[in-house]
Design a protein around this motif. Structure first.
Motif, mmCIF file in Angstrom:
data_model
loop_
_atom_site.group_PDB
_atom_site.id
_atom_site.type_symbol
_atom_site.label_atom_id
_atom_site.label_comp_id
_atom_site.label_asym_id
_atom_site.label_seq_id
_atom_site.Cartn_x
_atom_site.Cartn_y
_atom_site.Cartn_z
ATOM 1 N N GLN A 1 -2.882 3.797 -8.669
ATOM 2 C CA GLN A 1 -1.673 3.156 -8.506
ATOM 3 C C GLN A 1 -1.999 1.764 -7.536
ATOM 4 O O GLN A 1 -1.490 0.742 -7.520
ATOM 5 C CB GLN A 1 -0.415 3.756 -7.854
ATOM 6 C CG GLN A 1 0.247 4.694 -9.078
ATOM 7 C CD GLN A 1 1.332 5.459 -8.162
ATOM 8 O OE1 GLN A 1 1.166 6.230 -7.278
ATOM 9 N NE2 GLN A 1 2.540 5.336 -8.877
ATOM 10 N N TYR B 1 4.130 1.431 -15.132
ATOM 11 C CA TYR B 1 3.859 -0.112 -15.079
ATOM 12 C C TYR B 1 3.884 -0.857 -16.113
ATOM 13 O O TYR B 1 3.614 -2.190 -16.422
ATOM 14 C CB TYR B 1 2.358 -0.310 -14.357
ATOM 15 C CG TYR B 1 2.020 0.282 -12.880
ATOM 16 C CD1 TYR B 1 2.823 -0.745 -12.033
ATOM 17 C CD2 TYR B 1 1.819 1.430 -12.709
ATOM 18 C CE1 TYR B 1 2.686 -0.447 -10.689
ATOM 19 C CE2 TYR B 1 1.585 1.630 -11.401
ATOM 20 C CZ TYR B 1 2.178 0.954 -10.170
ATOM 21 O OH TYR B 1 2.053 1.174 -9.053
ATOM 22 N N SER C 1 -12.159 -11.657 -7.592
ATOM 23 C CA SER C 1 -10.724 -12.307 -7.891
ATOM 24 C C SER C 1 -10.785 -13.683 -7.394
ATOM 25 O O SER C 1 -10.532 -14.556 -8.306
ATOM 26 C CB SER C 1 -9.735 -11.609 -7.288
ATOM 27 O OG SER C 1 -9.591 -10.252 -7.586
ATOM 28 N N PHE D 1 -4.432 -5.598 -8.101
ATOM 29 C CA PHE D 1 -4.511 -6.648 -9.123
ATOM 30 C C PHE D 1 -3.330 -7.540 -9.547
ATOM 31 O O PHE D 1 -3.379 -8.709 -9.677
ATOM 32 C CB PHE D 1 -5.103 -5.875 -10.319
ATOM 33 C CG PHE D 1 -6.518 -5.780 -10.454
ATOM 34 C CD1 PHE D 1 -7.490 -6.872 -10.364
ATOM 35 C CD2 PHE D 1 -6.924 -4.405 -10.603
ATOM 36 C CE1 PHE D 1 -8.983 -6.411 -10.339
ATOM 37 C CE2 PHE D 1 -8.405 -3.969 -10.461
ATOM 38 C CZ PHE D 1 -9.390 -5.179 -10.341
ATOM 39 N N ARG D 2 -2.208 -6.912 -9.227
ATOM 40 C CA ARG D 2 -1.053 -7.561 -9.309
ATOM 41 C C ARG D 2 -0.918 -8.759 -8.244
ATOM 42 O O ARG D 2 -0.460 -9.689 -8.423
ATOM 43 C CB ARG D 2 0.166 -6.748 -9.330
ATOM 44 C CG ARG D 2 0.327 -5.863 -10.631
ATOM 45 C CD ARG D 2 1.655 -5.016 -10.462
ATOM 46 N NE ARG D 2 2.370 -4.725 -11.861
ATOM 47 C CZ ARG D 2 3.521 -4.254 -12.151
ATOM 48 N NH1 ARG D 2 4.250 -3.861 -11.144
ATOM 49 N NH2 ARG D 2 3.701 -3.670 -13.303
ATOM 50 N N LYS D 3 -1.312 -8.318 -6.911
ATOM 51 C CA LYS D 3 -1.196 -9.261 -6.024
ATOM 52 C C LYS D 3 -2.186 -10.492 -6.165
ATOM 53 O O LYS D 3 -1.853 -11.505 -5.491
ATOM 54 C CB LYS D 3 -1.568 -8.477 -4.615
ATOM 55 C CG LYS D 3 -0.630 -7.493 -3.995
ATOM 56 C CD LYS D 3 -0.803 -7.064 -2.734
ATOM 57 C CE LYS D 3 0.290 -6.125 -2.390
ATOM 58 N NZ LYS D 3 1.364 -6.915 -1.949
ATOM 59 N N ASP E 1 -2.417 -11.598 -9.015
ATOM 60 C CA ASP E 1 -2.324 -12.259 -10.472
ATOM 61 C C ASP E 1 -3.206 -12.000 -11.566
ATOM 62 O O ASP E 1 -3.318 -12.730 -12.245
ATOM 63 C CB ASP E 1 -2.078 -13.762 -10.286
ATOM 64 C CG ASP E 1 -0.908 -14.052 -9.416
ATOM 65 O OD1 ASP E 1 -0.038 -13.439 -9.501
ATOM 66 O OD2 ASP E 1 -0.894 -15.213 -8.552
ATOM 67 N N VAL F 1 -3.968 -0.988 -9.324
ATOM 68 C CA VAL F 1 -2.870 -1.682 -10.264
ATOM 69 C C VAL F 1 -2.076 -2.650 -9.405
ATOM 70 O O VAL F 1 -2.228 -3.885 -9.521
ATOM 71 C CB VAL F 1 -1.820 -0.746 -11.023
ATOM 72 C CG1 VAL F 1 -0.681 -1.716 -11.521
ATOM 73 C CG2 VAL F 1 -2.434 0.238 -11.822
ATOM 74 N N GLU F 2 -1.720 -2.213 -8.062
ATOM 75 C CA GLU F 2 -0.946 -3.285 -7.382
ATOM 76 C C GLU F 2 -1.753 -4.265 -6.856
ATOM 77 O O GLU F 2 -1.317 -5.355 -6.472
ATOM 78 C CB GLU F 2 -0.429 -2.358 -6.005
ATOM 79 C CG GLU F 2 0.684 -1.388 -6.646
ATOM 80 C CD GLU F 2 2.022 -2.146 -7.063
ATOM 81 O OE1 GLU F 2 1.997 -3.357 -6.895
ATOM 82 O OE2 GLU F 2 3.059 -1.295 -7.390
ATOM 83 N N PRO G 1 -3.821 -9.740 -14.784
ATOM 84 C CA PRO G 1 -3.007 -8.802 -15.634
ATOM 85 C C PRO G 1 -3.885 -7.277 -15.934
ATOM 86 O O PRO G 1 -5.079 -7.476 -15.801
ATOM 87 C CB PRO G 1 -3.014 -9.724 -16.820
ATOM 88 C CG PRO G 1 -3.996 -10.902 -16.716
ATOM 89 C CD PRO G 1 -4.230 -10.991 -15.380
ATOM 90 N N ILE G 2 -2.939 -6.452 -15.843
ATOM 91 C CA ILE G 2 -3.420 -5.181 -16.294
ATOM 92 C C ILE G 2 -3.400 -5.067 -17.879
ATOM 93 O O ILE G 2 -2.484 -4.933 -18.582
ATOM 94 C CB ILE G 2 -2.704 -4.078 -15.846
ATOM 95 C CG1 ILE G 2 -2.668 -4.079 -14.146
ATOM 96 C CG2 ILE G 2 -3.307 -2.727 -16.103
ATOM 97 C CD1 ILE G 2 -4.129 -4.204 -13.539
#
Length: 270
Positions: free
Chosen positions: A157, A204, A134, A163-165, A167, A160-161, A169-170
Motif C-alpha cells: 500500500q 485502489y 521518478s 507512486f500516486r504522489k 503522478d 502504491v501511495e 499510474p499503477i
C-alpha cells in the motif's frame, strides 16, 4: 532515452516478495509477444538480475566514446545492472545520493537503442532510488508486486501511495506465492494468506494482473539463470506472466510517453 516508448517500474514495498523474479519474467513475456525489451536492475545495493539471467561473473559492459555503456544481451533482452560493474563480493556502502547518481548513470548513459519497453527492477521500499527514478525518467506506469501476507500488503500500500504522489499510474498488482500445491499429493494450501492481492487491487481500483503459485520450479529456473518464461514457456506459471504482460501492453496501447516532460516531485504530509 528518447528511443524508449514505455518505461515500467516493477516495485514492492518490502523485499522477499519475488519482485526481481517477476521483473525478469515480465520482460521475457513482453519480448515473447514481439516487443523489443530492455531490463535495468535498479537495485544498487542488492543487484540480482545478473544471476537470474545467467550472466557469467566478471562480465563487464563495453564502453563507447568513453562515456556510454553498451547493454549486455541475455535471452534477447538488453540489460544493465550494478552487478556488471562490481564484484559480487563488493558491498555498495553508499549513501543515498551516491546510489541515486549510479542509477542515473546506468539509466541515461546506457545506449539502449530503440525499445518498446524498458523494465526497471526497483529496490524495495519508497526511498531515494524511487524518487530519483521518478524525477529522471518519464514512467508509463508501475507494477506492484506483493504476497498475500497482511504485512506485505501494508508495505505494498505504501508503494502504491508513493507512486500516486509522484503522478505515476499503477498498471496493476501481481500477487506472488498465492497458493502452494503439494508435489506429492496435490493438496493446495494458502501458506501466506488468501486473496490479499485481490483485496489491494480492488481497494485502489487497479487490475490484479496475475496470481502466481509458490512453485519450486520458478525458484529453481531463476536461480539457474533460465527464468520460467524462457525455460518452460508452455507451463502454467509462464502463462501467468504472459497474461500479466498482455494486460500491461493492452493498458499502455500505442501511447508514446518518451516525449513527455519529466514530472516534478512534491511530497507533503497530508
Amino acid at each position: 532515452m528518447n528511443q524508449i516508448k514505455h518505461i515500467i517500474a516493477i516495485a514492492s514495498g518490502k523485499g522477499g516478495v519475488g519482485k526481481s523474479t517477476t521483473a525478469v519474467n515480465l520482460a521475457l513475456a513482453l519480448q515473447a509477444q514481439g516487443a523489443a525489451v530492455g531490463l535495468l536492475d535498479a537495485d544498487i545495493y542488492g543487484p540480482s538480475q545478473q544471476k537470474m539471467l545467467g550472466i557469467a561473473d566478471g562480465t563487464k559492459p563495453e564502453q563507447q566514446g568513453g562515456q556510454y555503456l553498451l547493454p549486455i544481451k541475455a535471452h534477447g533482452l538488453k540489460t544493465m545492472s550494478m552487478g556488471y560493474l562490481t564484484n559480487e563480493r563488493t558491498p555498495m556502502v553508499w549513501r543515498g545520493p551516491m546510489a541515486g547518481g549510479a542509477l542515473v548513470q546506468m539509466l541515461e548513459q546506457t545506449l539502449w537503442g530503440e525499445l518498446d519497453y524498458l523494465i526497471i527492477d526497483m529496490p524495495p521500499g519508497t526511498g531515494d532510488i524511487q524518487l530519483t527514478l521518478s524525477q529522471k525518467a518519464t514512467l508509463a506506469g508501475a507494477v506492484i508486486v506483493t504476497t498475500p501476507q497482511d504485512i506485505a500488503l501494508l508495505d505494498a500500500q505504501k508503494g502504491v501511495e508513493m507512486f500516486r504522489k509522484v503522478d505515476v499510474p499503477i498498471l496493476g498488482v501481481i500477487e506472488n506465492m498465492a497458493v502452494h500445491v503439494c508435489s506429492s499429493c496435490g493438496h493446495t494450501e494458502h501458506i501466506f494468506g488468501e486473496l490479499g492481492g485481490e483485496r489491494i487491487a480492488r481497494e485502489y481500483g487497479v487490475p490484479l494482473l496475475a496470481s502466481l503459485p509458490l512453485a519450486l520450479s520458478i525458484r529453481e529456473q531463476t536461480d539457474a539463470g533460465n527464468p520460467t518464461v524462457a525455460a518452460a514457456p508452455d507451463s502454467p506459471e509462464a502463462a501467468c506472466y504472459q497474461q500479466a504482460a498482455a494486460a500491461i501492453a493492452t493498458t499502455l496501447g500505442d501511447t508514446d510517453t518518451s516525449a513527455q516532460d519529466f514530472p516534478s516531485i512534491t511530497i507533503s504530509n497530508d
